[in-house]
Design a protein around this motif. Structure first.
Motif, PDB file in Angstrom:
ATOM      1  N   VAL B  42     -58.662 -55.033  43.007  1.00 15.56           N
ATOM      2  CA  VAL B  42     -59.184 -54.089  42.446  1.00 15.56           C
ATOM      3  C   VAL B  42     -57.962 -53.399  41.502  1.00 15.56           C
ATOM      4  CG1 VAL B  42     -59.822 -51.552  42.991  1.00 15.56           C
ATOM      5  CG2 VAL B  42     -60.237 -53.537  44.495  1.00 15.56           C
ATOM      6  N   LEU B  43     -56.882 -53.588  41.806  1.00 17.89           N
ATOM      7  CA  LEU B  43     -55.770 -53.113  41.180  1.00 17.89           C
ATOM      8  C   LEU B  43     -54.685 -54.372  41.151  1.00 17.89           C
ATOM      9  CD1 LEU B  43     -55.280 -49.498  42.630  1.00 17.89           C
ATOM     10  CD2 LEU B  43     -55.777 -50.179  40.310  1.00 17.89           C
ATOM     11  N   THR B  44     -53.692 -54.106  40.117  1.00 24.59           N
ATOM     12  CA  THR B  44     -52.994 -55.230  40.153  1.00 24.59           C
ATOM     13  C   THR B  44     -51.334 -54.404  40.600  1.00 24.59           C
ATOM     14  OG1 THR B  44     -52.039 -54.639  37.844  1.00 24.59           O
ATOM     15  CG2 THR B  44     -53.971 -56.629  38.333  1.00 24.59           C
ATOM     16  N   ALA B  45     -50.520 -54.899  41.021  1.00 24.29           N
ATOM     17  CA  ALA B  45     -49.088 -54.622  41.332  1.00 24.29           C
ATOM     18  C   ALA B  45     -48.748 -53.642  39.972  1.00 24.29           C
ATOM     19  CB  ALA B  45     -48.119 -55.503  41.857  1.00 24.29           C
ATOM     20  N   ALA B  46     -48.705 -54.422  38.560  1.00 22.39           N
ATOM     21  CA  ALA B  46     -48.091 -53.970  37.501  1.00 22.39           C
ATOM     22  C   ALA B  46     -48.921 -52.713  37.071  1.00 22.39           C
ATOM     23  CB  ALA B  46     -48.628 -55.177  36.425  1.00 22.39           C
ATOM     24  N   ALA B  47     -50.333 -52.481  37.377  1.00 23.13           N
ATOM     25  CA  ALA B  47     -51.148 -51.308  37.200  1.00 23.13           C
ATOM     26  C   ALA B  47     -50.546 -50.157  37.881  1.00 23.13           C
ATOM     27  CB  ALA B  47     -52.488 -51.417  37.212  1.00 23.13           C
ATOM     28  N   ILE B  48     -50.213 -50.464  38.992  1.00 21.25           N
ATOM     29  CA  ILE B  48     -49.705 -49.563  39.877  1.00 21.25           C
ATOM     30  C   ILE B  48     -48.387 -48.817  39.514  1.00 21.25           C
ATOM     31  CG2 ILE B  48     -48.802 -48.956  42.546  1.00 21.25           C
ATOM     32  CD1 ILE B  48     -51.046 -50.693  43.265  1.00 21.25           C
ATOM     33  N   GLN B  49     -47.385 -49.962  39.270  1.00 20.53           N
ATOM     34  CA  GLN B  49     -46.040 -49.811  38.709  1.00 20.53           C
ATOM     35  C   GLN B  49     -46.157 -48.824  37.369  1.00 20.53           C
ATOM     36  OE1 GLN B  49     -43.298 -49.910  40.474  1.00 20.53           O
ATOM     37  NE2 GLN B  49     -42.697 -48.516  38.999  1.00 20.53           N
ATOM     38  N   ALA B  50     -47.220 -49.106  36.573  1.00 22.66           N
ATOM     39  CA  ALA B  50     -47.257 -48.285  35.357  1.00 22.66           C
ATOM     40  C   ALA B  50     -47.675 -46.875  35.484  1.00 22.66           C
ATOM     41  CB  ALA B  50     -48.292 -49.173  34.435  1.00 22.66           C
ATOM     42  N   ARG B  51     -48.375 -46.610  36.567  1.00 18.57           N
ATOM     43  CA  ARG B  51     -49.083 -45.392  36.728  1.00 18.57           C
ATOM     44  C   ARG B  51     -47.752 -44.602  37.280  1.00 18.57           C
ATOM     45  NH1 ARG B  51     -51.043 -41.229  35.284  1.00 18.57           N
ATOM     46  NH2 ARG B  51     -51.908 -39.827  36.843  1.00 18.57           N
ATOM     47  N   ILE B  52     -47.157 -45.252  38.262  1.00 14.57           N
ATOM     48  CA  ILE B  52     -45.700 -44.687  38.747  1.00 14.57           C
ATOM     49  C   ILE B  52     -44.955 -44.283  37.570  1.00 14.57           C
ATOM     50  CG2 ILE B  52     -43.758 -44.922  40.071  1.00 14.57           C
ATOM     51  CD1 ILE B  52     -45.340 -46.742  42.113  1.00 14.57           C
ATOM     52  N   VAL B  55     -46.081 -41.409  35.527  1.00 11.46           N
ATOM     53  CA  VAL B  55     -46.128 -39.958  36.206  1.00 11.46           C
ATOM     54  C   VAL B  55     -44.499 -39.604  36.244  1.00 11.46           C
ATOM     55  CG1 VAL B  55     -46.271 -38.985  38.512  1.00 11.46           C
ATOM     56  CG2 VAL B  55     -47.837 -40.282  37.654  1.00 11.46           C
ATOM     57  N   GLU B  56     -43.584 -40.444  36.521  1.00 15.88           N
ATOM     58  CA  GLU B  56     -42.229 -40.256  36.578  1.00 15.88           C
ATOM     59  C   GLU B  56     -41.529 -40.138  35.219  1.00 15.88           C
ATOM     60  OE1 GLU B  56     -40.108 -42.877  39.155  1.00 15.88           O
ATOM     61  OE2 GLU B  56     -40.723 -42.112  40.784  1.00 15.88           O
ATOM     62  N   GLY B  57     -42.337 -40.781  34.227  1.00 18.09           N
ATOM     63  CA  GLY B  57     -41.679 -40.438  33.056  1.00 18.09           C
ATOM     64  C   GLY B  57     -42.234 -39.332  32.113  1.00 18.09           C
ATOM     65  N   ALA B  58     -43.341 -38.657  32.765  1.00 19.90           N
ATOM     66  CA  ALA B  58     -43.700 -37.710  31.973  1.00 19.90           C
ATOM     67  C   ALA B  58     -42.919 -36.435  31.572  1.00 19.90           C
ATOM     68  CB  ALA B  58     -45.075 -37.235  32.549  1.00 19.90           C
ATOM     69  N   THR B  59     -42.954 -36.021  30.145  1.00 22.11           N
ATOM     70  CA  THR B  59     -41.907 -34.659  30.004  1.00 22.11           C
ATOM     71  C   THR B  59     -43.006 -33.427  29.610  1.00 22.11           C
ATOM     72  OG1 THR B  59     -42.118 -35.333  27.387  1.00 22.11           O
ATOM     73  CG2 THR B  59     -40.575 -36.645  28.659  1.00 22.11           C
ATOM     74  N   PRO B  60     -42.166 -32.630  29.428  1.00 15.57           N
ATOM     75  CA  PRO B  60     -43.110 -31.355  28.977  1.00 15.57           C
ATOM     76  C   PRO B  60     -43.707 -31.342  27.736  1.00 15.57           C
ATOM     77  CG  PRO B  60     -40.959 -30.671  29.950  1.00 15.57           C
ATOM     78  CD  PRO B  60     -40.944 -32.238  29.490  1.00 15.57           C
ATOM     79  N   ILE B  61     -43.572 -32.345  26.952  1.00 12.02           N
ATOM     80  CA  ILE B  61     -44.013 -32.340  25.437  1.00 12.02           C
ATOM     81  C   ILE B  61     -45.424 -31.793  25.212  1.00 12.02           C
ATOM     82  CG2 ILE B  61     -44.481 -34.894  25.656  1.00 12.02           C
ATOM     83  CD1 ILE B  61     -43.199 -32.954  22.556  1.00 12.02           C
ATOM     84  N   LYS B 123     -48.644 -30.393  36.241  1.00 12.39           N
ATOM     85  CA  LYS B 123     -47.960 -31.654  35.667  1.00 12.39           C
ATOM     86  C   LYS B 123     -48.642 -32.586  34.683  1.00 12.39           C
ATOM     87  CE  LYS B 123     -46.558 -32.922  40.742  1.00 12.39           C
ATOM     88  NZ  LYS B 123     -47.634 -32.179  41.389  1.00 12.39           N
ATOM     89  N   PRO B 124     -49.775 -32.246  34.516  1.00  9.01           N
ATOM     90  CA  PRO B 124     -50.146 -33.103  33.280  1.00  9.01           C
ATOM     91  C   PRO B 124     -49.844 -32.550  32.064  1.00  9.01           C
ATOM     92  CG  PRO B 124     -52.127 -32.578  34.651  1.00  9.01           C
ATOM     93  CD  PRO B 124     -50.894 -31.544  35.247  1.00  9.01           C
ATOM     94  N   LEU B 125     -49.296 -31.318  31.889  1.00  3.81           N
ATOM     95  CA  LEU B 125     -48.904 -30.826  30.681  1.00  3.81           C
ATOM     96  C   LEU B 125     -47.253 -30.880  30.673  1.00  3.81           C
ATOM     97  CD1 LEU B 125     -50.949 -27.684  29.909  1.00  3.81           C
ATOM     98  CD2 LEU B 125     -51.031 -29.725  28.856  1.00  3.81           C
ATOM     99  N   LEU B 126     -46.588 -30.529  32.098  1.00  2.00           N
ATOM    100  CA  LEU B 126     -45.414 -30.357  32.086  1.00  2.00           C
ATOM    101  C   LEU B 126     -44.502 -31.586  32.789  1.00  2.00           C
ATOM    102  CD1 LEU B 126     -44.892 -26.425  32.927  1.00  2.00           C
ATOM    103  CD2 LEU B 126     -45.026 -27.686  30.646  1.00  2.00           C
ATOM    104  N   GLY B 127     -45.258 -32.549  33.218  1.00  2.00           N
ATOM    105  CA  GLY B 127     -44.516 -33.456  34.020  1.00  2.00           C
ATOM    106  C   GLY B 127     -44.176 -33.167  35.168  1.00  2.00           C
ATOM    107  N   LEU B 128     -43.353 -33.930  36.004  1.00  2.00           N
ATOM    108  CA  LEU B 128     -42.903 -33.344  37.326  1.00  2.00           C
ATOM    109  C   LEU B 128     -42.132 -32.354  37.409  1.00  2.00           C
ATOM    110  CD1 LEU B 128     -41.911 -37.258  38.843  1.00  2.00           C
ATOM    111  CD2 LEU B 128     -44.151 -35.536  39.088  1.00  2.00           C
TER     112      LEU B 128
END
Lengths: 105, 218
Positions: B42-52, B55-61, B123-128
């Motif tokens: 259903v998912l790959t480990a790479a897809a999960i890591q890409a999602r992580i 999320v962690e790399g999101a900025t307030p841009i 979070k979707p706009l400002l990141g963590l």
């Protein structure tokens, strides 16, 4: 959907405790505020937290409270500083009810 | 330097404890579910890591771009104030689930956002959210002594400006539109984006002023 509390209406947050996932902060319980606007309806988070549907959805209101009334004595704030919080309809009642008779949940 | 050495050792032990094997049933449930999803393709480990990573790399841009657009386009600002979710979608930004409410700072009123109950944040706009936003100290003092907290961020508000603390208690997430700095008349939207800091969109600081803007476009 009829509006229970119109903007500008003075309301009181119900006091008391109820177990579970409640989105009404303790520091606002029993406090009197002014309705700013209806934000919409959302599934009741208290029910959703225990795997229920949360339906029928509850009205969510923006309510404005004066900081100096909520935190008398300890607030380092100008007289008209305010707290705006989102409170669900079932936690609000018209402030015409005497404070001593605040409805328990 | 015996003391320093002991100090370092204490931290090393704490870090080890943080990475202890899972002990709570929810952690086992997460591992079991993740491994099953991968095993069933259903998912790959790479897809999960890409999602992580996303999320962690999101900025307030994205938030900065929304505010800059609101500064230059009054009609857009009106739509943002009326319906935050629809207005950010216009710029191609998804904000699913909670209702997005934008509030505008004015010369007479300053907004500052907190979530006293947990750490609700757009979070979707400002990141963590920053660590201090989730701290017990900020979450309690932001409502009980908001001006003192603001002052600790270097923001001293004139007494005749109303400070409105917004407690994000339920199903809404709040985005503050800071005051557009003076001296930016005629600036392009792209150039303005750099002035819109994360802290200005939480409301603990004003936007950068051109004097303190160390960007390249000077």
């Amino acid at each position: 959907m009829t509006d229970l509390f119109a903007p500008g209406m003075t309301v009181r947050v119900k006091a008391g405790e109820t177990p579970g996932h409640v989105r009404t902060p303790y520091y606002l319980r029993g406090q009197t505020g002014q309705v700013q606007r209806l934000l919409g309806t959302f599934p009741n988070p208290e029910d959703c937290a225990v795997h229920k549907s949360g339906l029928p959805a509850k009205r969510l209101y923006q309510v404005l409270f004066p900081v100096h009334a909520v935190f008398p004595g300890q607030a380092v704030a100008a007289a008209d500083d305010t707290i705006l919080a989102d409170i669900y309809e079932h936690w609000l009642e018209p402030a015409t009810v005497d404070a001593g008779e605040t409805t328990a949940l | 330097m015996t003391t320093a050495h002991r100090h370092d050792r204490t931290h090393a032990h704490a870090a080890t404890a943080d990475h202890a094997p899972p002990g709570h049933e929810w952690e086992f449930l997460e591992i079991a579910l993740r491994e099953l999803l991968i095993e069933k393709r259903v998912l790959t480990a790479a897809a999960i890591q890409a999602r992580i990573d996303a999320v962690e790399g999101a900025t307030p841009i994205q938030g900065s771009r929304v505010v800059a657009r609101a500064w230059v386009d009054p009609a857009y600002k009106a739509r943002l104030l009326a319906d935050g979710n629809a207005a950010v979608a216009e710029l191609g930004y998804g904000f699913d689930g909670p209702k997005l409410v934008a509030l505008e700072n004015t010369p007479a009123r300053h907004h500052m956002v907190v979530c006293t109950l947990c750490s609700c944040y757009p979070k979707p706009l400002l990141g963590l959210s920053p660590a201090w936003y989730k701290s017990r100290e900020y979450r309690s003092r932001a409502v009980s002594e908001p001006r003192a907290v603001l002052a600790e961020f270097g923001t001293v508000l004139p007494e005749d400006v109303e400070l409105r603390v917004v407690d994000s208690t339920a199903d809404c997430r709040y985005l503050i539109i800071p005051l557009r700095p003076v001296g930016t008349e005629g600036w392009t939207e792209t150039r303005l984006v750099d002035l819109v800091t994360r802290d200005s969109m939480i409301g603990v600081a004003p936007a950068r002023t051109p004097q303190t803007d160390h960007g390249t476009d000077v």
